[in-house]
Motif scaffolding. Structure first.
Motif, PDB file in Angstrom:
ATOM      1  N   ASP A 157       0.820  -1.297  -0.063  1.00 44.11           N
ATOM      2  CA  ASP A 157       0.057   0.022  -0.088  1.00 44.11           C
ATOM      3  C   ASP A 157       0.960   1.307   0.016  1.00 44.11           C
ATOM      4  N   ARG A 158       1.932   1.082   0.823  1.00 42.11           N
ATOM      5  CA  ARG A 158       2.726   2.424   0.727  1.00 42.11           C
ATOM      6  C   ARG A 158       3.517   2.698  -0.521  1.00 42.11           C
ATOM      7  N   HIS A 159       3.864   1.650  -1.177  1.00 44.20           N
ATOM      8  CA  HIS A 159       4.576   1.696  -2.255  1.00 44.20           C
ATOM      9  C   HIS A 159       3.502   2.029  -3.583  1.00 44.20           C
ATOM     10  N   GLU A 160       2.155   1.990  -3.691  1.00 44.81           N
ATOM     11  CA  GLU A 160       1.533   2.462  -4.554  1.00 44.81           C
ATOM     12  C   GLU A 160       1.549   4.036  -4.694  1.00 44.81           C
ATOM     13  N   ASP A 161       1.681   4.533  -3.363  1.00 48.07           N
ATOM     14  CA  ASP A 161       1.288   6.057  -3.172  1.00 48.07           C
ATOM     15  C   ASP A 161       2.719   6.682  -3.108  1.00 48.07           C
ATOM     16  N   ALA A 162       3.893   6.103  -2.734  1.00 49.49           N
ATOM     17  CA  ALA A 162       5.036   6.948  -2.531  1.00 49.49           C
ATOM     18  C   ALA A 162       6.307   6.069  -3.170  1.00 49.49           C
ATOM     19  N   LEU A 163       7.042   7.046  -3.677  1.00 55.18           N
ATOM     20  CA  LEU A 163       8.450   6.306  -3.977  1.00 55.18           C
ATOM     21  C   LEU A 163       9.233   5.530  -2.735  1.00 55.18           C
ATOM     22  N   MET A 164       9.854   4.349  -3.178  1.00 53.45           N
ATOM     23  CA  MET A 164      10.429   3.709  -2.042  1.00 53.45           C
ATOM     24  C   MET A 164      11.905   3.152  -2.751  1.00 53.45           C
ATOM     25  N   TRP A 165      12.925   3.119  -1.917  1.00 47.31           N
ATOM     26  CA  TRP A 165      14.133   2.559  -2.415  1.00 47.31           C
ATOM     27  C   TRP A 165      14.515   1.616  -1.295  1.00 47.31           C
ATOM     28  N   VAL A 166      15.310   0.682  -1.595  1.00 45.92           N
ATOM     29  CA  VAL A 166      16.159  -0.202  -0.720  1.00 45.92           C
ATOM     30  C   VAL A 166      17.682   0.137  -0.944  1.00 45.92           C
ATOM     31  N   ALA A 167      18.258  -0.425   0.131  1.00 46.31           N
ATOM     32  CA  ALA A 167      19.932  -0.322   0.077  1.00 46.31           C
ATOM     33  C   ALA A 167      20.253  -1.820   0.056  1.00 46.31           C
ATOM     34  N   GLU A 168      20.976  -2.558  -0.870  1.00 47.96           N
ATOM     35  CA  GLU A 168      21.151  -3.707  -1.001  1.00 47.96           C
ATOM     36  C   GLU A 168      22.676  -3.735  -0.850  1.00 47.96           C
ATOM     37  N   ARG A 169      23.278  -4.752  -0.205  1.00 50.07           N
ATOM     38  CA  ARG A 169      24.722  -5.278   0.003  1.00 50.07           C
ATOM     39  C   ARG A 169      24.607  -6.558  -0.126  1.00 50.07           C
ATOM     40  N   ASP A 170      25.817  -6.885  -1.042  1.00 48.44           N
ATOM     41  CA  ASP A 170      25.735  -8.483  -1.181  1.00 48.44           C
ATOM     42  C   ASP A 170      24.550  -9.336  -1.591  1.00 48.44           C
ATOM     43  N   GLY A 171      23.647  -8.485  -2.268  1.00 51.61           N
ATOM     44  CA  GLY A 171      22.582  -9.353  -2.590  1.00 51.61           C
ATOM     45  C   GLY A 171      21.461  -9.312  -1.414  1.00 51.61           C
ATOM     46  N   GLN A 172      21.776  -8.678  -0.415  1.00 46.74           N
ATOM     47  CA  GLN A 172      20.752  -8.689   0.761  1.00 46.74           C
ATOM     48  C   GLN A 172      20.372  -7.194   0.931  1.00 46.74           C
ATOM     49  N   VAL A 173      19.024  -7.189   1.261  1.00 44.52           N
ATOM     50  CA  VAL A 173      18.432  -5.953   1.471  1.00 44.52           C
ATOM     51  C   VAL A 173      18.522  -5.654   2.915  1.00 44.52           C
ATOM     52  N   PRO A 198      18.798  -3.784  12.183  1.00 39.73           N
ATOM     53  CA  PRO A 198      19.324  -3.550  13.376  1.00 39.73           C
ATOM     54  C   PRO A 198      20.520  -4.680  13.399  1.00 39.73           C
ATOM     55  N   ASN A 199      20.358  -5.812  12.746  1.00 46.17           N
ATOM     56  CA  ASN A 199      21.278  -7.016  12.762  1.00 46.17           C
ATOM     57  C   ASN A 199      22.427  -6.607  11.882  1.00 46.17           C
ATOM     58  N   VAL A 200      22.524  -5.845  11.047  1.00 49.22           N
ATOM     59  CA  VAL A 200      23.486  -5.303  10.320  1.00 49.22           C
ATOM     60  C   VAL A 200      24.108  -4.147  10.604  1.00 49.22           C
ATOM     61  N   GLN A 201      25.064  -3.825  11.239  1.00 48.59           N
ATOM     62  CA  GLN A 201      25.572  -2.623  11.856  1.00 48.59           C
ATOM     63  C   GLN A 201      26.480  -2.105  10.894  1.00 48.59           C
ATOM     64  N   ARG A 202      26.852  -0.660  10.743  1.00 52.60           N
ATOM     65  CA  ARG A 202      27.801  -0.076  10.109  1.00 52.60           C
ATOM     66  C   ARG A 202      27.905  -0.572   8.811  1.00 52.60           C
ATOM     67  N   SER A 203      26.598  -0.938   7.776  1.00 51.37           N
ATOM     68  CA  SER A 203      26.840  -1.124   6.732  1.00 51.37           C
ATOM     69  C   SER A 203      26.977  -0.432   5.622  1.00 51.37           C
ATOM     70  N   GLY A 204      26.866   0.981   6.099  1.00 50.74           N
ATOM     71  CA  GLY A 204      26.857   2.224   5.107  1.00 50.74           C
ATOM     72  C   GLY A 204      25.578   2.423   4.442  1.00 50.74           C
ATOM     73  N   ALA A 205      24.412   1.555   4.683  1.00 50.90           N
ATOM     74  CA  ALA A 205      23.277   1.646   3.983  1.00 50.90           C
ATOM     75  C   ALA A 205      22.663   3.091   4.254  1.00 50.90           C
ATOM     76  N   GLY A 206      22.644   3.560   5.704  1.00 47.80           N
ATOM     77  CA  GLY A 206      22.059   4.672   5.816  1.00 47.80           C
ATOM     78  C   GLY A 206      22.664   5.857   4.968  1.00 47.80           C
ATOM     79  N   SER A 207      23.834   5.944   5.138  1.00 46.90           N
ATOM     80  CA  SER A 207      24.599   6.991   4.365  1.00 46.90           C
ATOM     81  C   SER A 207      24.254   6.820   2.889  1.00 46.90           C
ATOM     82  N   ALA A 208      24.116   5.949   2.249  1.00 45.45           N
ATOM     83  CA  ALA A 208      23.937   5.716   0.878  1.00 45.45           C
ATOM     84  C   ALA A 208      22.599   6.197   0.445  1.00 45.45           C
ATOM     85  N   LEU A 209      21.536   5.634   1.365  1.00 48.22           N
ATOM     86  CA  LEU A 209      20.190   6.168   1.078  1.00 48.22           C
ATOM     87  C   LEU A 209      20.016   7.585   1.131  1.00 48.22           C
TER      88      LEU A 209
END
Length: 464
Positions: A342-358, A389-400
């Motif tokens: 439902d969220r994705h129908e009405d808003a743009l949504m991105w994911v950060a992926e590392r080594d094939g894992q979101v 939370p299980n993947v610390q200091r991945s760079g995902a937040g900065s990348a997004l």
């Protein structure tokens, strides 16, 4: 060239692939076993018949038209010198699971795309689907109608197809389901929206033949999310030439971005939103050095896909609950944000992926849109930025965040990027401040229906 100039070769190539498959048509699971390899998931099979049939089709096409490109399900698109501008799309065995299990609903599909007198920019010109176990072939040329013919009788005249009976009060809808669990969940939910107006559904296992049955009038409509070009290239033209309204995926071959393939009268849900110009924003991965553990590598920011929904929901819930804001995923607000489709129908949504894992996701909106909470008219707001939370200091937040700022700068009327974040999420505060965001306490905001206060940061765009 005219579309009809391609028909003989299209049929010859599809028949060559079908002849390879015909060796299997008489087998049953009780009398013969076929070795399979898995491609993307359990049940997504490929066999030597798939590969051999595609080779047979390619040999026919290349021998006659060596300067045409050829793309298929099992092998890469050919590169040719002095390309003609025409391209062939092959599904050598549409309905592989049926084929392996001895169910006769499978076939070989071949179609050609390119310029013609009436479509100088290119169109699907000719297509054929040959089903050896059903002893039937379907074919069409642009502007020349859709036809079927039994393959057992060389002297049988083709029969023109005119699509479904528009007066039927017991309509049947054909569809298909993907192999990924998240994709299936999205498709099943969408199917519930489409069912009103239909008496029943069929899931026959071959998109190409589903489309041909719509052209033949045995099925009233077909709709499936996430098929690729080779699945529908020939069948869609055959349905279209029968007089049936057809909607092909807006994303072209369906590889970069999944979309709906529709034939007949059926209302499908909106496709998830995607970045208007992904080439300029998302194609280059952002590289972040590891700050801890083995989190090194490349973080790729991309448009979210329905296949990602379950993982996005899990990460969002884990991030909010581990942050102490909600006790469980059953809280009303968590239920709302957990409805990712439902969220994705009405808003743009991105994911950060590392080594094939979101490992993270974010939702982006403009003022006045359903998922914007604090955005002003000249702002781009992002919210629900969550990193696993299980993947610390991945760079995902900065990348997004870096991608969001770059995206905002592509809009001439956007002067700021705004966001809300938890009051005690200190690592997030440090990230935003490091990237140039400024705290704006007078704009702090409460989660509706709660006493949870979120604080606001804003990034000023100095120049576009």
């Amino acid at each position: 060239m005219k579309p009809e100039d391609f028909l003989e070769l299209t049929l010859k190539a599809a028949r060559a692939g079908a002849a390879v498959l015909a060796a299997r048509a008489s087998f049953s699971p009780a009398t013969g076993r076929i070795e399979t390899d898995s491609k993307s998931a359990a049940g997504d099979w490929v066999t030597e018949f798939d590969r051999n049939a595609e080779q047979a089709v390619r040999e026919i096409l290349h021998a006659t038209r060596p300067h045409d490109e050829i793309s298929g399900e099992e092998y890469e698109t050919t590169t040719v010198e002095n390309p003609s501008g025409y391209r062939w799309s092959i599904d050598p065995l549409d309905g592989t699971v049926n084929f392996v299990r001895g169910i006769p609903f499978f076939g070989c599909s071949v179609a050609v795309f390119g310029p013609s007198d009436h479509a100088p920019d290119g169109a699907w010109l000719a297509g054929a689907v040959v089903a050896p176990a059903l002893n039937v072939e379907y074919f069409a040329t642009r502007g020349g109608g859709a036809w079927m013919r039994p393959t057992q009788d060389d002297d049988a005249a083709p029969v023109r197809l005119h699509g479904p009976d528009k007066t039927s009060d017991a309509r049947i809808l054909a569809t298909g389901l993907g192999y990924d669990a998240a994709r299936r969940a999205y498709q099943v939910a969408a199917l519930a929206e489409m069912l009103p107006g239909f008496a029943n559904i069929r899931r026959l296992g071959s998109a190409a033949l589903d489309l041909c049955l719509v052209a033949e009038g045995k099925i009233d409509a077909y709709a499936e999310f996430g098929t690729q070009e080779f699945d529908w290239a020939a069948g869609a033209l055959i349905a279209e030439e029968s007089g049936t309204p057809v909607r092909r995926p807006a994303s072209g071959d369906g590889t970069r971005w999944p979309d709906w393939m529709v034939a007949g009268q059926v209302n499908v849900p909106k496709s998830p939103r995607r970045t208007p110009d992904p080439q300029s924003i998302l194609d280059d991965p952002i590289k972040h050095k590891a700050e801890a553990g083995n989190a090194s590598g490349v973080v790729v920011v991309r448009d979210a896909l329905p296949d990602d929904y379950l993982e996005i929901r899990r990460i969002t819930h884990d991030a909010y609950i581990s942050g102490g804001y909600f006790g469980s995923a059953e809280e009303p607000y968590m239920q709302r944000v957990g409805n990712v489709s439902d969220r994705h129908e009405d808003a743009l949504m991105w994911v950060a992926e590392r080594d094939g894992q979101v490992v993270g996701s974010v939702t982006i909106a403009r003022a006045g849109e359903k998922w914007a909470d604090i955005a002003r008219e000249d702002e781009l707001e992002f919210r629900l930025l969550a990193v696993d939370p299980n993947v610390q200091r991945s760079g995902a937040g900065s990348a997004l965040v870096e991608r969001i700022v770059a995206y905002a700068k592509t809009f001439p009327d956007v002067n700021r990027v705004s966001l809300t974040t938890g009051a005690d999420w200190l690592p997030a505060h440090a990230l935003y401040e490091r990237l140039g965001f400024t705290r704006v306490p007078e704009r702090d905001w409460f989660v509706p229906g709660t006493d949870i206060k979120l604080i606001v940061y804003v990034y000023e765009i100095a120049e576009h």
